[in-house]
Design a protein around this motif. Sequence first.
Motif, PDB file in Angstrom:
ATOM      1  N   ARG A 213       0.677  -1.421   0.055  1.00 11.41           N
ATOM      2  CA  ARG A 213      -0.077   0.018  -0.013  1.00 11.41           C
ATOM      3  C   ARG A 213       0.969   1.159   0.056  1.00 11.41           C
ATOM      4  NH1 ARG A 213      -5.209   1.763   1.509  1.00 11.41           N
ATOM      5  NH2 ARG A 213      -5.308   3.561   2.969  1.00 11.41           N
ATOM      6  N   LEU A 214       2.045   1.256   0.853  1.00 10.17           N
ATOM      7  CA  LEU A 214       2.932   2.242   0.868  1.00 10.17           C
ATOM      8  C   LEU A 214       3.658   2.677  -0.646  1.00 10.17           C
ATOM      9  CD1 LEU A 214       4.118   4.563   2.526  1.00 10.17           C
ATOM     10  CD2 LEU A 214       5.818   2.816   3.432  1.00 10.17           C
ATOM     11  N   ILE A 215       3.972   1.549  -1.134  1.00 12.28           N
ATOM     12  CA  ILE A 215       4.766   1.654  -2.259  1.00 12.28           C
ATOM     13  C   ILE A 215       3.824   2.453  -3.450  1.00 12.28           C
ATOM     14  CG2 ILE A 215       5.447   0.316  -4.314  1.00 12.28           C
ATOM     15  CD1 ILE A 215       6.576  -1.777  -2.429  1.00 12.28           C
ATOM     16  N   VAL A 216       2.455   1.806  -3.353  1.00  8.69           N
ATOM     17  CA  VAL A 216       1.710   2.310  -4.545  1.00  8.69           C
ATOM     18  C   VAL A 216       1.313   3.827  -4.345  1.00  8.69           C
ATOM     19  CG1 VAL A 216       0.806   0.047  -5.284  1.00  8.69           C
ATOM     20  CG2 VAL A 216      -0.433   1.433  -3.560  1.00  8.69           C
ATOM     21  N   VAL A 217       1.207   4.340  -3.212  1.00 11.89           N
ATOM     22  CA  VAL A 217       0.865   5.725  -2.867  1.00 11.89           C
ATOM     23  C   VAL A 217       1.972   6.514  -2.986  1.00 11.89           C
ATOM     24  CG1 VAL A 217       0.099   7.150  -0.810  1.00 11.89           C
ATOM     25  CG2 VAL A 217      -0.989   5.193  -1.204  1.00 11.89           C
ATOM     26  N   GLU A 218       3.278   5.895  -2.595  1.00 15.25           N
ATOM     27  CA  GLU A 218       4.321   6.731  -2.688  1.00 15.25           C
ATOM     28  C   GLU A 218       4.893   6.988  -4.437  1.00 15.25           C
ATOM     29  OE1 GLU A 218       7.245   6.944   1.200  1.00 15.25           O
ATOM     30  OE2 GLU A 218       7.551   5.014  -0.235  1.00 15.25           O
ATOM     31  N   ALA A 219       4.247   5.884  -5.283  1.00 15.89           N
ATOM     32  CA  ALA A 219       4.540   6.031  -6.579  1.00 15.89           C
ATOM     33  C   ALA A 219       3.549   7.141  -7.272  1.00 15.89           C
ATOM     34  CB  ALA A 219       4.512   4.614  -7.051  1.00 15.89           C
ATOM     35  N   GLY A 220       2.557   7.777  -6.504  1.00 12.57           N
ATOM     36  CA  GLY A 220       1.849   8.701  -7.012  1.00 12.57           C
ATOM     37  C   GLY A 220       0.419   8.221  -7.242  1.00 12.57           C
ATOM     38  N   PHE A 221      -0.152   7.033  -7.072  1.00 18.79           N
ATOM     39  CA  PHE A 221      -1.476   6.534  -7.422  1.00 18.79           C
ATOM     40  C   PHE A 221      -2.111   6.819  -6.083  1.00 18.79           C
ATOM     41  CE2 PHE A 221       1.581   3.610  -9.657  1.00 18.79           C
ATOM     42  CZ  PHE A 221       0.920   3.479 -10.726  1.00 18.79           C
ATOM     43  N   PRO A 222      -3.619   6.983  -6.646  1.00 21.79           N
ATOM     44  CA  PRO A 222      -4.426   7.319  -5.467  1.00 21.79           C
ATOM     45  C   PRO A 222      -4.428   6.233  -4.540  1.00 21.79           C
ATOM     46  CG  PRO A 222      -5.653   7.484  -7.670  1.00 21.79           C
ATOM     47  CD  PRO A 222      -4.350   6.947  -7.914  1.00 21.79           C
ATOM     48  N   VAL A 223      -4.894   6.661  -3.189  1.00 24.25           N
ATOM     49  CA  VAL A 223      -4.899   5.724  -2.197  1.00 24.25           C
ATOM     50  C   VAL A 223      -5.936   4.606  -2.320  1.00 24.25           C
ATOM     51  CG1 VAL A 223      -5.476   5.605   0.493  1.00 24.25           C
ATOM     52  CG2 VAL A 223      -4.185   7.634  -0.430  1.00 24.25           C
ATOM     53  N   PRO A 224      -5.414   3.396  -2.286  1.00 21.03           N
ATOM     54  CA  PRO A 224      -6.566   2.467  -2.664  1.00 21.03           C
ATOM     55  C   PRO A 224      -7.448   2.091  -1.352  1.00 21.03           C
ATOM     56  CG  PRO A 224      -4.278   1.448  -2.136  1.00 21.03           C
ATOM     57  CD  PRO A 224      -3.971   2.797  -2.151  1.00 21.03           C
ATOM     58  N   GLU A 225      -8.587   1.476  -1.695  1.00 24.99           N
ATOM     59  CA  GLU A 225      -9.392   0.968  -0.494  1.00 24.99           C
ATOM     60  C   GLU A 225      -8.891  -0.309  -0.230  1.00 24.99           C
ATOM     61  OE1 GLU A 225     -14.230   0.470   0.189  1.00 24.99           O
ATOM     62  OE2 GLU A 225     -13.466   1.814  -1.349  1.00 24.99           O
ATOM     63  N   PRO A 226      -8.660  -0.481   1.098  1.00 26.86           N
ATOM     64  CA  PRO A 226      -8.146  -2.076   1.612  1.00 26.86           C
ATOM     65  C   PRO A 226      -9.264  -2.693   2.030  1.00 26.86           C
ATOM     66  CG  PRO A 226      -8.281  -0.360   3.557  1.00 26.86           C
ATOM     67  CD  PRO A 226      -8.577   0.380   2.230  1.00 26.86           C
ATOM     68  N   GLN A 227      -8.973  -4.125   1.692  1.00 24.70           N
ATOM     69  CA  GLN A 227     -10.153  -5.306   2.242  1.00 24.70           C
ATOM     70  C   GLN A 227     -11.458  -4.772   1.232  1.00 24.70           C
ATOM     71  OE1 GLN A 227      -8.950  -8.111   3.322  1.00 24.70           O
ATOM     72  NE2 GLN A 227      -7.062  -7.058   3.182  1.00 24.70           N
ATOM     73  N   TYR A 228     -11.221  -4.556  -0.115  1.00 28.95           N
ATOM     74  CA  TYR A 228     -12.595  -4.203  -0.762  1.00 28.95           C
ATOM     75  C   TYR A 228     -13.286  -5.607  -1.060  1.00 28.95           C
ATOM     76  CZ  TYR A 228     -15.824  -2.063  -3.980  1.00 28.95           C
ATOM     77  OH  TYR A 228     -16.831  -1.638  -5.042  1.00 28.95           O
ATOM     78  N   GLN A 229     -14.658  -5.368  -0.708  1.00 26.34           N
ATOM     79  CA  GLN A 229     -15.566  -6.591  -1.050  1.00 26.34           C
ATOM     80  C   GLN A 229     -16.413  -6.454  -2.329  1.00 26.34           C
ATOM     81  OE1 GLN A 229     -18.005  -7.502   2.234  1.00 26.34           O
ATOM     82  NE2 GLN A 229     -16.284  -7.494   3.911  1.00 26.34           N
ATOM     83  N   ILE A 230     -16.153  -7.720  -3.100  1.00 25.41           N
ATOM     84  CA  ILE A 230     -17.333  -7.815  -4.100  1.00 25.41           C
ATOM     85  C   ILE A 230     -18.532  -8.617  -3.665  1.00 25.41           C
ATOM     86  CG2 ILE A 230     -17.471  -8.790  -6.375  1.00 25.41           C
ATOM     87  CD1 ILE A 230     -15.814  -6.147  -6.434  1.00 25.41           C
ATOM     88  N   ALA A 231     -19.611  -8.290  -3.963  1.00 23.10           N
ATOM     89  CA  ALA A 231     -20.848  -9.068  -3.497  1.00 23.10           C
ATOM     90  C   ALA A 231     -21.326  -9.438  -4.799  1.00 23.10           C
ATOM     91  CB  ALA A 231     -21.678  -7.982  -2.756  1.00 23.10           C
ATOM     92  N   THR A 232     -22.345 -10.491  -4.429  1.00 25.47           N
ATOM     93  CA  THR A 232     -23.241 -11.020  -5.600  1.00 25.47           C
ATOM     94  C   THR A 232     -24.440  -9.953  -5.534  1.00 25.47           C
ATOM     95  OG1 THR A 232     -24.560 -12.290  -3.758  1.00 25.47           O
ATOM     96  CG2 THR A 232     -22.752 -13.274  -4.972  1.00 25.47           C
ATOM     97  N   ILE A 233     -25.381 -10.319  -6.431  1.00 28.69           N
ATOM     98  CA  ILE A 233     -26.544  -9.590  -6.759  1.00 28.69           C
ATOM     99  C   ILE A 233     -27.620  -9.652  -5.587  1.00 28.69           C
ATOM    100  CG2 ILE A 233     -28.560  -9.134  -8.169  1.00 28.69           C
ATOM    101  CD1 ILE A 233     -27.030 -10.231 -10.474  1.00 28.69           C
ATOM    102  N   ASP A 234     -27.474 -10.565  -4.738  1.00 27.51           N
ATOM    103  CA  ASP A 234     -28.278 -10.498  -3.503  1.00 27.51           C
ATOM    104  C   ASP A 234     -27.518 -10.006  -2.326  1.00 27.51           C
ATOM    105  OD1 ASP A 234     -26.647 -12.766  -3.448  1.00 27.51           O
ATOM    106  OD2 ASP A 234     -28.371 -14.064  -2.969  1.00 27.51           O
ATOM    107  N   GLY A 235     -26.364  -9.333  -2.460  1.00 29.56           N
ATOM    108  CA  GLY A 235     -25.749  -9.108  -1.458  1.00 29.56           C
ATOM    109  C   GLY A 235     -24.575  -9.705  -0.542  1.00 29.56           C
TER     110      GLY A 235
END
Length: 257
Positions: free
Chosen positions: A159-181
């Motif tokens: 996370r630190l590497i990508v932010v220091e490289a100039g990328f936007p701050v990523p969202e950690p532990q991002y969940q992908i859900a099914t249509i029914d949640g």
Amino acid sequence: MHSTDLLKLPTRAAAALLAVGPPVALAGVTSLALHGISAADERQIHVMVPYSRRIRSRAGLVVHQGGFRDQDVIEIEGLTTFLLDRALADFLCDGDKRAAFPAVDEAMRGLPPDHAAKLRENVRDRLSERRDRRGIHRALMLLDLATGKAESPPESVLRLIVVEAGFPVPEPQYQIATIDGRKLYVFDMAWPSRQIALEYDGFAAHEERREYDLERDERMAARGWITIRAVAADLRESSRLLTELRAAFDRRCGRAA
């Protein structure tokens, strides 16, 4: 005393405190290790003494000079050490950032949101009180970047590497859900608006889950996601990873920030 006991942190820390003599407190990575922070390096014992004392560092012992009060220290396993917030503040200023950032991230891990917010506030207060202002700007940046959601120190470093490289701050532990949640997948970190995900593959986990990960990447690609995978080597030399990540951002928005 068994020879193996000499290798244990509490044993070596006790010997260091005895050798230096009061007033002294365990500091830096040694203090953090006693607080259970695994991101801290335990190979050397770090202590702090008042500015008035002239104690030199030697093999296995790193001596820092600074001010501290009785209310700044506690005893853990009978050893005088800094409170967690004080130890974190000092390490964020003075320690290697690729160790300091995972340390504060780990300290927040598993805490209820209000407790994590309080720890962040306490560390910020400690930084504002520091007599030595060197490293304050960096420390505040690292503190603000910490979320406590990384599942391992390498994820924090990534996370630190990508932010220091100039990328936007990523969202950690991002969940992908099914249509029914229902929870379908969880990315280590992601940029949801661009549908870009970044996964860290520890060697053992990657070998055991290779087919599953490939299948998941294909399923997410069908949903419009680009999944980039990083390995331990990318933490040491990140050019390959950052090139691939920039290419993904170029596909989505034409630039990396």
